[in-house]
Each structure stands twice: as C-alpha cells, then as structure tokens.
Design a protein around this motif. Structure first.
Motif, mmCIF file in Angstrom:
data_model
loop_
_atom_site.group_PDB
_atom_site.id
_atom_site.type_symbol
_atom_site.label_atom_id
_atom_site.label_comp_id
_atom_site.label_asym_id
_atom_site.label_seq_id
_atom_site.Cartn_x
_atom_site.Cartn_y
_atom_site.Cartn_z
ATOM 1 N N ARG A 1 0.853 -1.181 0.000
ATOM 2 C CA ARG A 1 0.000 0.000 0.000
ATOM 3 C C ARG A 1 0.889 1.230 0.000
ATOM 4 O O ARG A 1 1.726 1.409 0.897
ATOM 5 C CB ARG A 1 -0.924 0.013 1.219
ATOM 6 N N THR A 2 0.696 2.073 -1.030
ATOM 7 C CA THR A 2 1.517 3.270 -1.141
ATOM 8 C C THR A 2 0.739 4.339 -1.891
ATOM 9 O O THR A 2 -0.267 4.052 -2.566
ATOM 10 C CB THR A 2 2.842 2.972 -1.868
ATOM 11 N N ASP A 3 1.201 5.560 -1.809
ATOM 12 C CA ASP A 3 0.599 6.701 -2.508
ATOM 13 C C ASP A 3 1.609 7.247 -3.513
ATOM 14 O O ASP A 3 2.785 7.488 -3.162
ATOM 15 C CB ASP A 3 0.205 7.802 -1.534
ATOM 16 N N THR B 1 -7.154 9.415 -5.211
ATOM 17 C CA THR B 1 -7.908 9.545 -3.958
ATOM 18 C C THR B 1 -7.967 10.967 -3.421
ATOM 19 O O THR B 1 -8.802 11.261 -2.558
ATOM 20 C CB THR B 1 -7.286 8.639 -2.886
ATOM 21 N N ARG C 1 -2.895 12.799 -5.775
ATOM 22 C CA ARG C 1 -2.550 11.579 -5.046
ATOM 23 C C ARG C 1 -3.246 10.378 -5.673
ATOM 24 O O ARG C 1 -4.473 10.321 -5.776
ATOM 25 C CB ARG C 1 -2.939 11.696 -3.581
ATOM 26 N N ASN D 1 -3.603 6.358 -5.076
ATOM 27 C CA ASN D 1 -3.426 5.324 -4.059
ATOM 28 C C ASN D 1 -3.325 3.941 -4.724
ATOM 29 O O ASN D 1 -4.154 3.597 -5.583
ATOM 30 C CB ASN D 1 -4.603 5.347 -3.084
ATOM 31 N N ASP E 1 2.263 10.492 -5.478
ATOM 32 C CA ASP E 1 1.905 11.911 -5.552
ATOM 33 C C ASP E 1 2.472 12.501 -6.844
ATOM 34 O O ASP E 1 3.692 12.712 -6.960
ATOM 35 C CB ASP E 1 2.444 12.658 -4.332
ATOM 36 N N VAL F 1 -3.059 -0.218 -3.934
ATOM 37 C CA VAL F 1 -3.274 -1.268 -2.939
ATOM 38 C C VAL F 1 -3.265 -2.617 -3.648
ATOM 39 O O VAL F 1 -3.977 -2.794 -4.657
ATOM 40 C CB VAL F 1 -4.612 -1.088 -2.192
#
Length: 547
Positions: free
Chosen positions: A433-435, A474, A482, A484, A437, A486
C-alpha cells in the motif's frame, strides 16, 4: 532450545542426596543414623525422669565418653565373680553399642516405670544384636528396686558382652593385623576398616566399569540386530546411568566385607540405594531428552517444525520439573524424612505458599495458556506491547524475544498471556500500500494511462492476489495529485516481499517517466507586490511577479 536449568547431571543429583544425607548423619534423631565419635546428646526435656531407662543409658554413655569406666560400670548388673572386670566390661559394652546398634535415646522410655506396653514390667529392650549363632540377642535394661529406683543393663546382657566384643570388626582380621589398627578411629570405625575403605574405592570403580562394559556389550549386540536406530541412541545416552547403577550394585557386597559398625553401615546402605535412585532418575531424564529430540526431528520431517520447537521443549521442561520433584521426595523418604507429614504440612500452608508464589504460578499458567492457544511459536516475528522481534524461546516462566537491535527481551508469560500480541508469522499474504503523488502538470490523459499501466503491472505479477488490486486517484493535495495503490501478494516471507516491492517501485518510476510525469514535492508560490510609482516608464505598469 533446551533450558540449561533442567540439564541435571549425576553430580547435581549426587549433591542433592549428599545435602539430604548431611543432616541425617549429624542429627541423631533423624532416622537413627547419627554418626560421630560422640554419643547422642543428653535429652534436656523436663518430661524425662532421672530414674528412667533413657536417663540410665544417657548417663552411661556420658561417663563412657569421659573415660570414667568405673562410673559407667555402675550401670551394669555385673555378677560378683566378675566385679574385678566391671570397668573392662563397661568399655567393651560401649564398643559393642557403637559398632552394633544405631542407638537413638528418644526411642527409650522417659518414665520411671519404663515401657510397660510390651508386657515386660521389670525391663526395657534397648536394641537387638545378631549373635554368632545367627540368632537375635537383646540388649536389655532392668529396674533395680531401692531408693532411688535405678535402671542397669541386665545380667544376661552383661554375660554376652565378651562374645559380642570378640565378634566385632571381623574376628578373622584380629589375627592378621597389628593391634594399633584395631583401635577405633573417626565415626567409631576401626583404622583397618578405614584402610579397607580406601582400598575399596578404586576397586569399586574398576569393578563397576568392568560390569558396566560387559553388560553394555551384551546389549549392543542385541540392539544391533534391530531395524530401528532409537535403541542404539538410547543405549548410548544411558551409559552414565548404567555405570552408576553398576557401582551401586557392586558397592554393597564389597563394603559388607569390611563389617562396618551399624551406624556407618546403615548410612552406606542408604547411600547405595540413593545411587540406584540417582541412576534411575538420571536415566528418566535422558529418556525425556531422547524422546524430545526425536519428536522435534519427526515434526521437521512433517513440516511442523516451528510448532514442535515451541511445544516439545515446553513439555520436556514440565516433565523434567516433575521428575526432579519426585526424585527429591523419594530421596527424602529414603533417608528417613516423613514425606507424608511434609506433604500434609504443605497442604496446611498451601495458602501461604500460594501467596508467596503467586507470580511464579501466574507465569507458569501463562506458559500453558500460550502453548494451548498457539498464540506464538519459536521463530515467529511478533509484536507484544512495545516489544517487537523474533521469538527465540518459550520457557516455563518467560518468553525470550530477540529484537531487531539483536538484544533479547524476556517477557514474563503471565503478562504476555494478557497482552495484545501481533504475530506476523501467521500472515497468509502481505500488503503493498503506497501513494503516488504526481505533479499538477500531469494531464488527464496521462493520469489515465499511468493508472492503467500501474494496475497492469500489479496484475501481471505472478505473486499478486488477483481479488484485490486497486489503483485510484484519492485526493488533490496542496502540491500533488494523489494516486493510491493497494495490492496483496501471496507470500509470507518478508525478504521476498521486500524484493517484490523494490522491483515494482522501480517499474512505477519508469511508467511516470514514459508519460513525462514525476513525483510532486511540497512547493509554494509567493506573489510579491511592489508599490506603484511613476518610475521611468510611468504609471500603469503591472507589479513584478516573483516565484
């Protein structure tokens, strides 16, 4: 990992028996095994009459120890014909009592009338001596009427003193050793017997080694014909207990040749039986060790090694504690201590013991709870409270956790059973799980392409769990768009997951570069407005923009 606390060697068990035996050989009231040059101490209880059988024997021994043989002879019913030998008879009777009776003053009556429960109103029996004819001959006291009443050794006892004395210390030795070796040494043992003990010890070791080697060779030939290997392993680990048992078997007949006095012989007989018990419990501990090792190996072969490393050592520790407690109780009973009374006393004082050992019992039951619920296993990476690391050992009192700093934290099992435990080793898959940007310069079309390619990368991975793969925008933050990400990966190996994540992150960078985008970073635009003045260009020009 085995707990060193429960690796009992025969030397530890021997020390245990010796510690139990020490009070026995120093306290005359303990199982009638009081050893020493001095006779049993006088009983100062006010209930003991000065004209009782106990007082008579006490005074006789006191005078004999002081060398007052004439005074000691007053306690003998010496016939008129032997009055001239009364002192000699007193001296010989003292030697007979030292050599042939494990005398306990507390067993004699403290009353003036003596012990009337046996039907003998005029006499009391002090003990029994085996005569030369193989029959038991009593050592008796008789009451002499008069004022005050007195108790003396009976005439029948006095008439047997010479025969008993001549039979002391193996009569066949008297004709073959110098008179100086026929004197008593420490513990009322003759000097020739002390020399014999010194010679017997190396002979005992050699005989035990030969007997043990012979019987072991016989057993080796038998076990070599079997298909399984556990019997050879068992025989190898039982070599020490077997030799100790052989030494105990050889010791009793070897020492009986020396014809030691009753007190020393009784103690040595008890000690040889104690050696047999040591060999027995030592063998049981070795069997527990072998069974534990085989269970662990069998569990590894069936793929349940982690669980075996947790439960099998814990069960082995419980069995070792139980065997040690039983060995202690048996040793106490062997040396004459009232085990039943001791257990009854523990029952009466159970509340006090429970209060004193409250924390210990709490941790003990905590270890049982952890093992029963299978909360954690040896080798698991866990987080318990603020402690995180790999479980190295689950003991009876505490659990050892090695942290990432390579330090070992020992958490009491009672507290661990009540604490929140997060076990990473039971994960069936691992979460990525990471974002991402992205800069605001990224166009809408590029965002769609980036999103689709990132999702395609995730779904194409052989370890991905396809049911959950999400890549979505998100939020619009102050400086970035951003996105997201997953996804789950079907692995429980943390190092493998790190490699998967590393490779995917590099691919994410490549996708952004292909579409001319990049990662955003916090930035701020500042507008600096200058005051208008005519200046060289005149009024109406816009302010300068500073970025």
């Amino acid at each position: 990992m085995r707990t060193p606390l429960f690796r009992l060697t025969p030397w530890v068990l021997t020390a245990l028996v010796a510690a139990i035996a020490l009070p026995v050989i120093t306290l005359p009231a303990a199982a009638q095994l009081g050893l020493g040059k001095k006779s049993p101490p006088a009983d100062s209880s006010p209930a003991v009459s000065t004209a009782s059988p106990r007082a008579a024997v006490r005074d006789f021994l006191r005078l004999a120890d002081a060398g007052d043989w004439s005074g000691a002879a007053d306690y003998l019913a010496v016939p008129a014909a032997d009055q001239g030998r009364s002192a000699v008879l007193a001296r010989r009777l003292k030697s007979v009592l030292d050599q042939r009776l494990a005398l306990d003053l507390n067993s004699l009556s403290p009353l003036v009338v003596g012990d009337t429960t046996d039907g003998d109103l005029n006499g009391d029996r002090v003990g029994v001596i085996m005569g030369a004819n193989g029959h038991e001959e009593a050592v008796r006291l008789v009451r002499v009427s008069g004022v005050p009443t007195r108790w003396v050794f009976s005439s029948a006892t006095v008439s047997n003193i010479d025969a008993w004395f001549e039979d002391l210390g193996a009569p066949w030795v008297r004709e073959r050793v110098p008179p100086s070796l026929l004197r008593e040494g420490p513990l009322n043992v003759y000097w020739w017997q002390w020399i014999g003990i010194g010679v017997a010890l190396p002979v005992l070791v050699l005989a035990a080694w030969l007997l043990g080697a012979f019987l072991r060779q016989v057993l080796v030939r038998i076990t070599s014909r079997t298909v399984s290997t556990w019997d050879e392993q068992l025989l190898e680990h039982l070599r020490g207990p077997f030799r100790l048992w052989a030494a105990a078997v050889v010791a009793e007949p070897l020492l009986s040749v020396l014809n030691l006095n009753a007190r020393v012989a009784t103690f040595l007989n008890a000690f040889t039986r104690g050696m047999v018990l040591i060999a027995l419990f030592w063998a049981i501990l070795q069997v527990i060790r072998i069974v534990q090792s085989r269970l662990e190996n069998a569990a590894w072969e069936t793929g349940q090694g982690a669980q075996a490393r947790t439960l099998v050592p814990l069960l082995g520790n419980f069995l070792r504690v139980a065997v040690t407690v039983i060995a202690l109780l048996v040793a106490l009973a062997q040396f004459g201590y009232p085990v039943g009374t001791l257990l009854a006393g523990l029952g009466i004082g159970g509340i006090a013991v429970a209060l004193a050992a409250q924390k210990t019992v709490e941790h003990l039951f905590g270890s049982v709870s952890l093992a029963a619920d299978k909360v954690l296993r040896v080798g698991d990476w866990v987080k318990a409270g603020t402690t995180e690391g790999a479980v190295e050992r689950i003991g009876l009192r505490s659990t050892s956790i090695r942290t990432i700093d390579r330090t070992v934290v020992r958490v009491p099992n009672g507290r661990l059973a009540d604490d929140r435990i997060e076990t990473f080793g039971e994960r069936d898959r691992m979460l990525l799980r990471t974002d991402l940007d992205l800069t605001y310069e990224t166009s809408r079309e590029d965002l769609v392409q980036i999103r689709n390619e990132v999702e395609a990368l995730l779904r194409a991975h052989p370890k991905v769990w396809p049911d959950v793969v999400r890549v979505n925008i998100t939020a619009f933050t102050d400086s970035a768009i951003r996105m997201n990400v997953v996804a789950w990966f079907q692995t429980t190996d943390h190092n493998e997951f790190l490699r998967i994540r590393h490779d995917l992150f590099l691919e994410f960078l490549r996708v952004l570069e292909d579409h001319g985008s990049s990662f955003a970073f916090p930035s701020r635009t500042i507008y600096h407005v200058q005051q208008q003045d005519p200046g060289p260009h005149g009024p109406g020009f816009p302010p300068q923009l500073v970025e």
